[in-house]
Design a protein around this motif. Structure first.
Motif, PDB file in Angstrom:
ATOM      1  N   TYR A 190       7.232  -5.762   8.072  1.00 10.78           N
ATOM      2  CA  TYR A 190       6.644  -4.564   7.482  1.00 10.78           C
ATOM      3  C   TYR A 190       5.900  -3.800   8.571  1.00 10.78           C
TER       4      TYR A 190
ATOM      5  N   GLN B 242       2.755  -0.812   9.110  1.00  4.07           N
ATOM      6  CA  GLN B 242       1.625  -0.155   8.458  1.00  4.07           C
ATOM      7  C   GLN B 242       1.032   0.880   9.411  1.00  4.07           C
TER       8      GLN B 242
ATOM      9  N   GLY C   6      -4.351   3.617   7.892  1.00  6.98           N
ATOM     10  CA  GLY C   6      -4.795   4.053   6.576  1.00  6.98           C
ATOM     11  C   GLY C   6      -3.723   4.061   5.509  1.00  6.98           C
ATOM     12  N   GLN C   7      -2.584   3.474   5.802  1.00  6.13           N
ATOM     13  CA  GLN C   7      -1.467   3.503   4.861  1.00  6.13           C
ATOM     14  C   GLN C   7      -1.151   2.104   4.326  1.00  6.13           C
ATOM     15  N   GLY C   8      -0.257   2.084   3.325  1.00  3.60           N
ATOM     16  CA  GLY C   8       0.239   0.811   2.820  1.00  3.60           C
ATOM     17  C   GLY C   8       1.327   0.269   3.739  1.00  3.60           C
ATOM     18  N   LEU C   9       2.016  -0.737   3.273  1.00  2.63           N
ATOM     19  CA  LEU C   9       3.045  -1.403   4.059  1.00  2.63           C
ATOM     20  C   LEU C   9       4.428  -0.867   3.704  1.00  2.63           C
TER      21      LEU C   9
ATOM     22  N   PHE D 118       3.730  -6.256  10.768  1.00  3.05           N
ATOM     23  CA  PHE D 118       3.476  -7.568  10.167  1.00  3.05           C
ATOM     24  C   PHE D 118       4.779  -8.292   9.888  1.00  3.05           C
TER      25      PHE D 118
ATOM     26  N   GLN E 103      -0.983   3.689  -6.660  1.00  2.00           N
ATOM     27  CA  GLN E 103      -2.248   3.009  -6.884  1.00  2.00           C
ATOM     28  C   GLN E 103      -3.359   4.033  -7.031  1.00  2.00           C
TER      29      GLN E 103
ATOM     30  N   GLN F 220      -6.438  -7.019   1.931  1.00  2.00           N
ATOM     31  CA  GLN F 220      -6.314  -6.925   3.378  1.00  2.00           C
ATOM     32  C   GLN F 220      -7.663  -6.544   3.979  1.00  2.00           C
TER      33      GLN F 220
ATOM     34  N   PRO G 107      -2.467  -9.053   5.079  1.00  2.00           N
ATOM     35  CA  PRO G 107      -2.756  -9.159   3.641  1.00  2.00           C
ATOM     36  C   PRO G 107      -2.756 -10.604   3.164  1.00  2.00           C
TER      37      PRO G 107
ATOM     38  N   LEU H 176      -8.944  -3.380   1.924  1.00  2.00           N
ATOM     39  CA  LEU H 176      -7.863  -2.578   1.355  1.00  2.00           C
ATOM     40  C   LEU H 176      -7.124  -3.465   0.354  1.00  2.00           C
TER      41      LEU H 176
ATOM     42  N   LEU I  10      -3.957  -3.969  -1.901  1.00  2.00           N
ATOM     43  CA  LEU I  10      -2.577  -3.523  -1.959  1.00  2.00           C
ATOM     44  C   LEU I  10      -1.880  -4.094  -3.183  1.00  2.00           C
TER      45      LEU I  10
ATOM     46  N   PHE J 219       5.357  -2.071  -1.367  1.00  2.00           N
ATOM     47  CA  PHE J 219       3.919  -1.877  -1.439  1.00  2.00           C
ATOM     48  C   PHE J 219       3.522  -0.440  -1.729  1.00  2.00           C
ATOM     49  N   GLY J 220       2.397  -0.316  -2.406  1.00  2.00           N
ATOM     50  CA  GLY J 220       1.760   0.970  -2.601  1.00  2.00           C
ATOM     51  C   GLY J 220       0.858   1.299  -1.427  1.00  2.00           C
ATOM     52  N   PRO J 221       0.206   2.474  -1.468  1.00  2.00           N
ATOM     53  CA  PRO J 221      -0.640   2.910  -0.359  1.00  2.00           C
ATOM     54  C   PRO J 221      -1.977   2.188  -0.281  1.00  2.00           C
ATOM     55  N   GLY J 222      -2.344   1.510  -1.356  1.00  2.00           N
ATOM     56  CA  GLY J 222      -3.582   0.747  -1.339  1.00  2.00           C
ATOM     57  C   GLY J 222      -4.785   1.503  -1.861  1.00  2.00           C
TER      58      GLY J 222
ATOM     59  N   ARG K 128      -8.848   1.535  -0.951  1.00  2.00           N
ATOM     60  CA  ARG K 128      -9.846   1.031   0.000  1.00  2.00           C
ATOM     61  C   ARG K 128     -11.183   0.922  -0.716  1.00  2.00           C
TER      62      ARG K 128
END
Lengths: 113, 116
Positions: A36, A38, A41-44, A90, B6, B37, B43, B88, B90, B107-110, B112
Protein backbone atom coordinates in the motif's frame (compact mmCIF):
# COMPACT_ATOMS: atom_id res chain seq x y z
CA UNK A 1 6.83 -14.57 16.36
CA UNK A 2 4.82 -13.57 13.33
CA UNK A 3 6.04 -10.30 11.87
CA UNK A 4 6.41 -8.10 8.84
CA UNK A 5 9.70 -6.25 8.49
CA UNK A 6 10.55 -3.33 6.30
CA UNK A 7 14.28 -2.84 6.92
CA UNK A 8 14.55 0.61 5.36
CA UNK A 9 12.95 3.43 7.31
CA UNK A 10 13.76 6.11 4.77
CA UNK A 11 14.99 6.00 1.17
CA UNK A 12 15.99 8.97 -0.98
CA UNK A 13 16.06 8.50 -4.72
CA UNK A 14 16.59 10.83 -7.67
CA UNK A 15 13.77 11.39 -10.10
CA UNK A 16 14.12 8.95 -12.98
CA UNK A 17 16.17 6.49 -10.96
CA UNK A 18 15.00 3.02 -10.00
CA UNK A 19 13.50 2.20 -6.64
CA UNK A 20 13.39 -0.99 -4.61
CA UNK A 21 11.68 -1.33 -1.24
CA UNK A 22 12.26 -4.40 0.86
CA UNK A 23 9.74 -6.47 2.79
CA UNK A 24 10.30 -9.66 4.73
CA UNK A 25 7.75 -11.70 6.63
CA UNK A 26 7.94 -14.35 9.27
CA UNK A 27 4.94 -16.66 9.29
CA UNK A 28 4.49 -20.43 9.47
CA UNK A 29 2.62 -20.48 6.18
CA UNK A 30 2.87 -18.24 3.15
CA UNK A 31 0.50 -15.34 3.72
CA UNK A 32 -1.23 -13.20 1.18
CA UNK A 33 0.94 -10.17 0.48
CA UNK A 34 0.14 -6.55 -0.26
CA UNK A 35 1.81 -3.22 -0.86
CA UNK A 36 0.00 0.00 0.00
CA UNK A 37 1.05 3.61 -0.50
CA UNK A 38 0.10 6.53 1.72
CA UNK A 39 0.56 10.13 0.65
CA UNK A 40 0.86 12.74 3.41
CA UNK A 41 -2.39 13.12 5.31
CA UNK A 42 -4.13 10.52 3.18
CA UNK A 43 -5.47 7.00 3.56
CA UNK A 44 -3.88 3.89 2.10
CA UNK A 45 -4.04 3.05 -1.59
CA UNK A 46 -3.53 -0.53 -2.75
CA UNK A 47 -0.63 -0.81 -5.18
CA UNK A 48 -0.61 -4.56 -5.76
CA UNK A 49 -1.22 -7.93 -4.14
CA UNK A 50 -0.01 -11.51 -4.34
CA UNK A 51 -2.16 -14.50 -3.53
CA UNK A 52 -0.65 -17.27 -5.67
CA UNK A 53 0.66 -18.04 -9.15
CA UNK A 54 3.17 -15.91 -11.03
CA UNK A 55 5.65 -14.58 -8.50
CA UNK A 56 6.13 -11.29 -10.36
CA UNK A 57 3.11 -9.10 -9.79
CA UNK A 58 2.26 -5.94 -11.67
CA UNK A 59 0.47 -3.10 -9.93
CA UNK A 60 -0.73 0.40 -10.51
CA UNK A 61 1.46 3.44 -11.14
CA UNK A 62 4.18 1.33 -12.79
CA UNK A 63 5.05 -0.66 -9.67
CA UNK A 64 5.82 -4.36 -9.56
CA UNK A 65 6.74 -6.77 -6.79
CA UNK A 66 8.43 -10.14 -6.69
CA UNK A 67 7.56 -12.88 -4.24
CA UNK A 68 10.48 -15.10 -3.22
CA UNK A 69 9.38 -17.97 -1.01
CA UNK A 70 12.93 -19.06 -0.20
CA UNK A 71 13.73 -15.62 1.18
CA UNK A 72 10.30 -14.88 2.68
CA UNK A 73 10.40 -11.61 0.79
CA UNK A 74 8.06 -9.48 -1.27
CA UNK A 75 10.09 -6.55 -2.57
CA UNK A 76 8.53 -3.64 -4.41
CA UNK A 77 10.21 -2.07 -7.45
CA UNK A 78 9.74 0.74 -9.90
CA UNK A 79 12.12 1.24 -12.85
CA UNK A 80 11.88 5.04 -12.98
CA UNK A 81 10.43 7.10 -10.15
CA UNK A 82 8.47 10.31 -10.54
CA UNK A 83 8.31 13.16 -8.03
CA UNK A 84 4.72 12.10 -7.30
CA UNK A 85 6.00 8.77 -5.93
CA UNK A 86 7.20 10.52 -2.79
CA UNK A 87 5.10 8.91 -0.06
CA UNK A 88 5.14 6.26 2.62
CA UNK A 89 4.97 2.66 1.52
CA UNK A 90 3.63 -0.20 3.61
CA UNK A 91 4.00 -3.90 3.14
CA UNK A 92 1.15 -5.91 4.65
CA UNK A 93 0.22 -9.56 5.01
CA UNK A 94 -2.85 -11.58 5.89
CA UNK A 95 -3.03 -15.30 6.54
CA UNK A 96 -5.60 -17.15 4.48
CA UNK A 97 -8.86 -17.36 6.38
CA UNK A 98 -7.79 -14.58 8.74
CA UNK A 99 -9.37 -11.18 8.66
CA UNK A 100 -6.72 -8.73 9.76
CA UNK A 101 -3.94 -7.09 7.82
CA UNK A 102 -0.60 -6.95 9.62
CA UNK A 103 1.57 -4.07 8.47
CA UNK A 104 5.25 -3.34 8.47
CA UNK A 105 6.45 -0.07 9.96
CA UNK A 106 6.65 1.56 6.56
CA UNK A 107 9.34 3.07 4.33
CA UNK A 108 9.31 6.78 3.56
CA UNK A 109 10.43 7.60 0.04
CA UNK A 110 11.81 11.02 -0.81
CA UNK A 111 12.33 11.94 -4.45
CA UNK A 112 14.91 14.60 -5.27
CA UNK A 113 14.96 16.53 -8.50
CA UNK B 1 -18.12 3.92 -8.05
CA UNK B 2 -17.96 5.35 -4.54
CA UNK B 3 -14.97 4.32 -2.52
CA UNK B 4 -14.73 4.03 1.23
CA UNK B 5 -15.84 7.21 2.97
CA UNK B 6 -15.20 8.30 6.55
CA UNK B 7 -16.43 11.11 8.73
CA UNK B 8 -15.42 13.40 10.22
CA UNK B 9 -12.02 14.11 8.68
CA UNK B 10 -10.61 15.68 11.83
CA UNK B 11 -11.68 15.70 15.44
CA UNK B 12 -10.36 17.23 18.65
CA UNK B 13 -11.42 15.83 22.02
CA UNK B 14 -10.23 16.08 25.60
CA UNK B 15 -9.18 13.26 27.89
CA UNK B 16 -12.06 11.27 29.30
CA UNK B 17 -14.48 12.15 26.53
CA UNK B 18 -16.10 9.72 24.14
CA UNK B 19 -15.90 9.78 20.35
CA UNK B 20 -17.77 8.15 17.46
CA UNK B 21 -16.25 7.75 14.03
CA UNK B 22 -18.22 6.68 10.97
CA UNK B 23 -17.46 4.67 7.85
CA UNK B 24 -19.33 3.74 4.69
CA UNK B 25 -17.86 0.82 2.72
CA UNK B 26 -17.05 0.69 -0.94
CA UNK B 27 -20.01 -0.16 -3.15
CA UNK B 28 -20.56 -3.93 -3.19
CA UNK B 29 -18.60 -4.55 0.02
CA UNK B 30 -20.24 -5.81 3.19
CA UNK B 31 -17.34 -6.16 5.60
CA UNK B 32 -15.67 -3.33 7.48
CA UNK B 33 -12.40 -3.31 9.39
CA UNK B 34 -10.98 -0.57 11.58
CA UNK B 35 -7.31 0.28 12.09
CA UNK B 36 -5.44 2.73 14.29
CA UNK B 37 -2.34 4.40 12.87
CA UNK B 38 -0.21 6.28 15.36
CA UNK B 39 2.19 8.87 14.03
CA UNK B 40 5.16 7.28 12.30
CA UNK B 41 3.82 3.75 12.57
CA UNK B 42 1.99 1.23 10.47
CA UNK B 43 -1.73 0.68 10.99
CA UNK B 44 -2.80 -1.66 13.78
CA UNK B 45 -5.92 -3.80 13.45
CA UNK B 46 -8.71 -2.95 15.89
CA UNK B 47 -11.60 -5.18 14.77
CA UNK B 48 -13.67 -6.33 11.82
CA UNK B 49 -17.45 -6.41 11.38
CA UNK B 50 -19.51 -8.63 9.15
CA UNK B 51 -23.24 -9.34 9.34
CA UNK B 52 -23.43 -6.77 12.13
CA UNK B 53 -21.16 -8.86 14.34
CA UNK B 54 -17.58 -8.42 15.47
CA UNK B 55 -15.66 -11.20 13.71
CA UNK B 56 -12.14 -10.64 14.94
CA UNK B 57 -10.49 -8.27 17.34
CA UNK B 58 -6.97 -7.00 17.71
CA UNK B 59 -5.13 -6.15 20.90
CA UNK B 60 -7.24 -3.16 21.92
CA UNK B 61 -9.05 -2.57 25.23
CA UNK B 62 -12.81 -2.71 25.66
CA UNK B 63 -12.91 1.09 25.49
CA UNK B 64 -12.88 0.51 21.75
CA UNK B 65 -16.21 -0.78 20.49
CA UNK B 66 -18.01 -0.82 17.21
CA UNK B 67 -21.19 -1.39 15.40
CA UNK B 68 -22.29 -2.32 11.91
CA UNK B 69 -25.63 -1.32 10.48
CA UNK B 70 -27.86 -3.23 8.04
CA UNK B 71 -26.60 -1.03 5.19
CA UNK B 72 -23.06 -2.25 6.04
CA UNK B 73 -21.86 1.11 7.31
CA UNK B 74 -20.01 1.06 10.59
CA UNK B 75 -19.13 3.11 13.64
CA UNK B 76 -16.11 3.03 15.88
CA UNK B 77 -16.64 4.25 19.43
CA UNK B 78 -13.88 5.06 21.87
CA UNK B 79 -14.74 5.77 25.52
CA UNK B 80 -12.68 7.44 28.21
CA UNK B 81 -10.22 8.90 25.74
CA UNK B 82 -6.53 8.90 26.60
CA UNK B 83 -3.80 11.06 25.15
CA UNK B 84 -2.41 7.92 23.53
CA UNK B 85 -5.57 7.48 21.51
CA UNK B 86 -4.48 10.36 19.29
CA UNK B 87 -4.02 8.78 15.86
CA UNK B 88 -5.35 8.40 12.36
CA UNK B 89 -8.26 5.96 12.37
CA UNK B 90 -8.66 4.10 9.13
CA UNK B 91 -11.63 2.17 7.91
CA UNK B 92 -11.25 -0.55 5.30
CA UNK B 93 -13.90 -2.49 3.43
CA UNK B 94 -13.82 -5.87 1.74
CA UNK B 95 -15.97 -8.72 0.53
CA UNK B 96 -17.36 -11.05 3.15
CA UNK B 97 -15.42 -14.04 4.44
CA UNK B 98 -15.56 -17.06 2.21
CA UNK B 99 -15.56 -15.10 -1.03
CA UNK B 100 -12.66 -14.97 -3.39
CA UNK B 101 -10.19 -12.22 -2.55
CA UNK B 102 -11.91 -11.51 0.75
CA UNK B 103 -8.54 -10.51 2.09
CA UNK B 104 -8.22 -7.49 -0.18
CA UNK B 105 -9.12 -4.44 1.84
CA UNK B 106 -9.70 -0.95 0.49
CA UNK B 107 -9.09 1.98 2.77
CA UNK B 108 -10.83 5.26 3.36
CA UNK B 109 -9.03 8.58 3.89
CA UNK B 110 -9.16 8.25 7.65
CA UNK B 111 -10.25 10.36 10.60
CA UNK B 112 -7.50 12.17 12.45
CA UNK B 113 -8.26 12.27 16.17
CA UNK B 114 -6.38 14.55 18.53
CA UNK B 115 -6.90 14.07 22.26
CA UNK B 116 -5.83 16.98 24.46
Amino acid sequence: AQSVTQPDIHITVSEGASLELRCNYSYGATPYLFWYVQSPGQGLQLLLKYFSGDTLVQGIKGFEAEFKRSQSSFNLRKPSVHWSDAAEYFCAVVLGGDYKLSFGAGTTVTVRA
Amino acid sequence: DAGVTQSPTHLIKTRGQQVTLRCSPKSGHDTVSWYQQALGQGPQFIFQYYEEEERQRGNFPDRFSGHQFPNYSSELNVNALLLGDSALYLCASSLHPGTSAQETQYFGPGTRLLVL
